[in-house]
Design a protein around this motif. Structure first.
Motif, PDB file in Angstrom:
ATOM      1  N   SER A   1       0.811  -1.216   0.000  1.00  0.00           N
ATOM      2  CA  SER A   1       0.000   0.000   0.000  1.00  0.00           C
ATOM      3  C   SER A   1       0.846   1.269   0.000  1.00  0.00           C
ATOM      4  O   SER A   1       0.343   2.355  -0.278  1.00  0.00           O
ATOM      5  N   GLY A   2       2.135   1.138   0.323  1.00  0.00           N
ATOM      6  CA  GLY A   2       2.996   2.308   0.436  1.00  0.00           C
ATOM      7  C   GLY A   2       3.251   2.721   1.870  1.00  0.00           C
ATOM      8  O   GLY A   2       4.004   3.661   2.123  1.00  0.00           O
ATOM      9  N   ASN A   3       2.643   2.032   2.816  1.00  0.00           N
ATOM     10  CA  ASN A   3       2.907   2.303   4.234  1.00  0.00           C
ATOM     11  C   ASN A   3       4.237   1.704   4.658  1.00  0.00           C
ATOM     12  O   ASN A   3       4.702   0.713   4.082  1.00  0.00           O
ATOM     13  N   PHE A   4       4.843   2.277   5.681  1.00  0.00           N
ATOM     14  CA  PHE A   4       6.022   1.667   6.285  1.00  0.00           C
ATOM     15  C   PHE A   4       6.057   2.006   7.769  1.00  0.00           C
ATOM     16  O   PHE A   4       5.522   3.025   8.206  1.00  0.00           O
ATOM     17  N   TRP A   5       6.678   1.102   8.535  1.00  0.00           N
ATOM     18  CA  TRP A   5       6.767   1.260   9.985  1.00  0.00           C
ATOM     19  C   TRP A   5       8.138   0.797  10.458  1.00  0.00           C
ATOM     20  O   TRP A   5       8.759  -0.071   9.841  1.00  0.00           O
ATOM     21  N   GLU A   6       8.577   1.350  11.584  1.00  0.00           N
ATOM     22  CA  GLU A   6       9.788   0.866  12.238  1.00  0.00           C
ATOM     23  C   GLU A   6       9.400   0.039  13.456  1.00  0.00           C
ATOM     24  O   GLU A   6       8.450   0.372  14.172  1.00  0.00           O
ATOM     25  N   TYR A   7      10.150  -1.053  13.701  1.00  0.00           N
ATOM     26  CA  TYR A   7       9.821  -1.977  14.790  1.00  0.00           C
ATOM     27  C   TYR A   7      11.062  -2.333  15.593  1.00  0.00           C
ATOM     28  O   TYR A   7      12.195  -2.239  15.111  1.00  0.00           O
ATOM     29  N   HIS A   8      10.815  -2.778  16.833  1.00  0.00           N
ATOM     30  CA  HIS A   8      11.856  -3.457  17.598  1.00  0.00           C
ATOM     31  C   HIS A   8      12.036  -4.875  17.056  1.00  0.00           C
ATOM     32  O   HIS A   8      13.152  -5.386  16.966  1.00  0.00           O
ATOM     33  N   ALA A   9      10.915  -5.516  16.721  1.00  0.00           N
ATOM     34  CA  ALA A   9      10.930  -6.867  16.156  1.00  0.00           C
ATOM     35  C   ALA A   9       9.604  -7.071  15.432  1.00  0.00           C
ATOM     36  O   ALA A   9       8.564  -6.561  15.873  1.00  0.00           O
ATOM     37  N   PHE A  10       9.639  -7.828  14.331  1.00  0.00           N
ATOM     38  CA  PHE A  10       8.415  -8.044  13.572  1.00  0.00           C
ATOM     39  C   PHE A  10       8.576  -9.248  12.666  1.00  0.00           C
ATOM     40  O   PHE A  10       9.691  -9.729  12.428  1.00  0.00           O
ATOM     41  N   SER A  11       7.434  -9.754  12.173  1.00  0.00           N
ATOM     42  CA  SER A  11       7.435 -10.876  11.241  1.00  0.00           C
ATOM     43  C   SER A  11       6.305 -10.697  10.235  1.00  0.00           C
ATOM     44  O   SER A  11       5.233 -10.193  10.582  1.00  0.00           O
ATOM     45  N   ILE A  12       6.561 -11.084   8.993  1.00  0.00           N
ATOM     46  CA  ILE A  12       5.540 -11.070   7.953  1.00  0.00           C
ATOM     47  C   ILE A  12       5.579 -12.407   7.223  1.00  0.00           C
ATOM     48  O   ILE A  12       6.550 -13.159   7.316  1.00  0.00           O
ATOM     49  N   GLY A  13       4.506 -12.700   6.487  1.00  0.00           N
ATOM     50  CA  GLY A  13       4.450 -13.937   5.723  1.00  0.00           C
ATOM     51  C   GLY A  13       3.463 -14.925   6.304  1.00  0.00           C
ATOM     52  O   GLY A  13       2.691 -14.614   7.221  1.00  0.00           O
ATOM     53  N   ALA A  14       3.476 -16.129   5.758  1.00  0.00           N
ATOM     54  CA  ALA A  14       2.530 -17.169   6.167  1.00  0.00           C
ATOM     55  C   ALA A  14       2.731 -17.548   7.632  1.00  0.00           C
ATOM     56  O   ALA A  14       3.866 -17.736   8.081  1.00  0.00           O
ATOM     57  N   ARG A  15       1.638 -17.622   8.359  1.00  0.00           N
ATOM     58  CA  ARG A  15       1.630 -18.001   9.779  1.00  0.00           C
ATOM     59  C   ARG A  15       2.552 -17.122  10.620  1.00  0.00           C
ATOM     60  O   ARG A  15       3.085 -17.556  11.651  1.00  0.00           O
ATOM     61  N   SER A  16       2.732 -15.869  10.186  1.00  0.00           N
ATOM     62  CA  SER A  16       3.637 -14.977  10.905  1.00  0.00           C
ATOM     63  C   SER A  16       3.078 -14.522  12.245  1.00  0.00           C
ATOM     64  O   SER A  16       3.839 -14.042  13.094  1.00  0.00           O
ATOM     65  N   GLN A  17       1.768 -14.672  12.457  1.00  0.00           N
ATOM     66  CA  GLN A  17       1.196 -14.269  13.737  1.00  0.00           C
ATOM     67  C   GLN A  17       1.820 -15.056  14.890  1.00  0.00           C
ATOM     68  O   GLN A  17       2.040 -14.517  15.981  1.00  0.00           O
ATOM     69  N   ALA A  18       2.120 -16.323  14.663  1.00  0.00           N
ATOM     70  CA  ALA A  18       2.752 -17.135  15.710  1.00  0.00           C
ATOM     71  C   ALA A  18       4.124 -16.580  16.071  1.00  0.00           C
ATOM     72  O   ALA A  18       4.502 -16.531  17.251  1.00  0.00           O
ATOM     73  N   ALA A  19       4.877 -16.140  15.058  1.00  0.00           N
ATOM     74  CA  ALA A  19       6.199 -15.545  15.321  1.00  0.00           C
ATOM     75  C   ALA A  19       6.048 -14.213  16.036  1.00  0.00           C
ATOM     76  O   ALA A  19       6.826 -13.897  16.948  1.00  0.00           O
ATOM     77  N   ARG A  20       5.048 -13.413  15.649  1.00  0.00           N
ATOM     78  CA  ARG A  20       4.849 -12.123  16.307  1.00  0.00           C
ATOM     79  C   ARG A  20       4.477 -12.306  17.775  1.00  0.00           C
ATOM     80  O   ARG A  20       4.897 -11.520  18.633  1.00  0.00           O
ATOM     81  N   THR A  21       3.697 -13.339  18.065  1.00  0.00           N
ATOM     82  CA  THR A  21       3.363 -13.624  19.459  1.00  0.00           C
ATOM     83  C   THR A  21       4.623 -13.935  20.252  1.00  0.00           C
ATOM     84  O   THR A  21       4.801 -13.451  21.379  1.00  0.00           O
ATOM     85  N   TYR A  22       5.515 -14.735  19.672  1.00  0.00           N
ATOM     86  CA  TYR A  22       6.794 -15.046  20.326  1.00  0.00           C
ATOM     87  C   TYR A  22       7.596 -13.770  20.565  1.00  0.00           C
ATOM     88  O   TYR A  22       8.152 -13.555  21.653  1.00  0.00           O
ATOM     89  N   LEU A  23       7.658 -12.909  19.564  1.00  0.00           N
ATOM     90  CA  LEU A  23       8.449 -11.689  19.664  1.00  0.00           C
ATOM     91  C   LEU A  23       7.847 -10.709  20.668  1.00  0.00           C
ATOM     92  O   LEU A  23       8.578 -10.043  21.422  1.00  0.00           O
ATOM     93  N   GLU A  24       6.518 -10.598  20.688  1.00  0.00           N
ATOM     94  CA  GLU A  24       5.867  -9.668  21.609  1.00  0.00           C
ATOM     95  C   GLU A  24       6.138 -10.025  23.065  1.00  0.00           C
ATOM     96  O   GLU A  24       6.222  -9.141  23.923  1.00  0.00           O
ATOM     97  N   ARG A  25       6.290 -11.301  23.338  1.00  0.00           N
ATOM     98  CA  ARG A  25       6.528 -11.741  24.708  1.00  0.00           C
ATOM     99  C   ARG A  25       7.965 -11.504  25.154  1.00  0.00           C
ATOM    100  O   ARG A  25       8.241 -11.474  26.354  1.00  0.00           O
ATOM    101  N   ARG A  26       8.889 -11.324  24.204  1.00  0.00           N
ATOM    102  CA  ARG A  26      10.306 -11.296  24.569  1.00  0.00           C
ATOM    103  C   ARG A  26      11.087 -10.090  24.056  1.00  0.00           C
ATOM    104  O   ARG A  26      12.264  -9.963  24.372  1.00  0.00           O
ATOM    105  N   PHE A  27      10.466  -9.221  23.279  1.00  0.00           N
ATOM    106  CA  PHE A  27      11.252  -8.188  22.588  1.00  0.00           C
ATOM    107  C   PHE A  27      11.970  -7.247  23.552  1.00  0.00           C
ATOM    108  O   PHE A  27      13.017  -6.677  23.206  1.00  0.00           O
ATOM    109  N   GLU A  28      11.446  -7.058  24.757  1.00  0.00           N
ATOM    110  CA  GLU A  28      12.089  -6.136  25.689  1.00  0.00           C
ATOM    111  C   GLU A  28      13.475  -6.629  26.124  1.00  0.00           C
ATOM    112  O   GLU A  28      14.313  -5.837  26.547  1.00  0.00           O
ATOM    113  N   SER A  29      13.697  -7.935  26.006  1.00  0.00           N
ATOM    114  CA  SER A  29      14.998  -8.488  26.407  1.00  0.00           C
ATOM    115  C   SER A  29      16.017  -8.456  25.270  1.00  0.00           C
ATOM    116  O   SER A  29      17.198  -8.759  25.485  1.00  0.00           O
ATOM    117  N   PHE A  30      15.596  -8.093  24.060  1.00  0.00           N
ATOM    118  CA  PHE A  30      16.495  -8.149  22.913  1.00  0.00           C
ATOM    119  C   PHE A  30      17.561  -7.050  22.929  1.00  0.00           C
ATOM    120  O   PHE A  30      18.622  -7.210  22.320  1.00  0.00           O
TER     121      PHE A  30
END
Length: 251
Positions: free
Chosen positions: A150-179
């Motif tokens: 769409s032309g949007n962009f965002w900056e992240y501490h951690a993120f995932s895209i693609g098939a079944r990426s929600q599972a990876a995002r859940t993992y990252l959301e729980r731990r990103f503060e320790s990264f």
């Protein structure tokens, strides 16, 4: 997702205020193989699952080096991703020629987003069917950005895209503060554990289907594939099921 009278081009608005062609392009990103991006205070890192069309073919690359300080991981239509990678490399080369220095990561991402947006408003064009995770290190530190068709962009501490990426995002959301304070090795292990969450049943991470790329102030953008990934996969394999490999490293 289905055809209707409002999805024949990217210029026609539906009565609900939607442009279906853009939504279809974003759906292509969701169906691509998963990629993960994360950063610490010193490194920006990408990890991707590589796909092969059949057992006789090689795996398709999903991580590309753009410049010495930057690389991208793609999900969606790989040819579209290669076109954007070529554009980004040209912009970095032009900037180095003019100013004798690296192009800021955020500035290049904004240019890519503007280029993507043009495909959503011109007749005879279509949106790029690819999403990017951009990892880079410049004078302001490490960065992870996401762009979408769409032309949007965002900056992240951690993120995932693609098939079944929600599972990876859940993992990252729980731990990103320790990264933030993690060394590179532990950051790589976390990225692989997040990536493993996206795999279909009966599939595992191997040296053939995983790639890792990272950038830092001390090193150019580096891509790890094949045997270079094996030590990190061994760390995960040695851990008990349900007990993260990172926990063993901390012990």
């Amino acid at each position: 997702m289905f055809r209707n009278q409002y999805d024949t081009d990217c210029l026609t608005w539906s009565p609900a205020g939607r442009i279906h062609q853009i939504e279809y392009a974003m759906e292509a990103v969701k169906q691509g193989s998963a990629v993960v991006g994360m950063r610490s205070k010193t490194h920006a890192l990408l990890a991707s699952v590589k796909k092969s069309s059949n057992e006789l073919s090689s795996h398709q690359k999903k991580i590309f080096k753009v410049d010495d300080h930057m690389g991208i991981a793609i999900s969606g239509l790989v040819p579209d991703g290669r076109v954007l990678a070529k554009y980004m490399r040209a912009e970095c080369l032009n900037y180095r020629y003019m100013y004798d220095g690296p192009l800021q990561v955020g500035r290049l991402v904004a240019q890519v987003a503007d280029k993507s947006q043009l495909g959503t408003q011109r007749a005879g064009h279509r949106p790029y069917g690819v999403g990017l995770l951009v990892a880079g290190h410049d004078q302001t530190g490490p960065h992870i950005y996401q762009t979408c068709p769409s032309g949007n962009f965002w900056e992240y501490h951690a993120f995932s895209i693609g098939a079944r990426s929600q599972a990876a995002r859940t993992y990252l959301e729980r731990r990103f503060e320790s990264f933030e304070d993690l060394p590179l090795d532990e950051l790589v292990v976390h990225s692989l554990l997040a990536l493993r969450e996206t795999l279909a049943a009966g599939t595992s991470l191997t040296t053939g289907n995983v790639a890792i790329g990272y950038a830092s102030a001390d090193a150019d953008f580096t891509i790890l594939e094949d045997d270079l990934v094996k030590p990190y996969l061994d760390m995960i394999a040695q851990s008990d099921e349900g007990a993260p490999a990172v926990a063993q490293m901390e012990e």
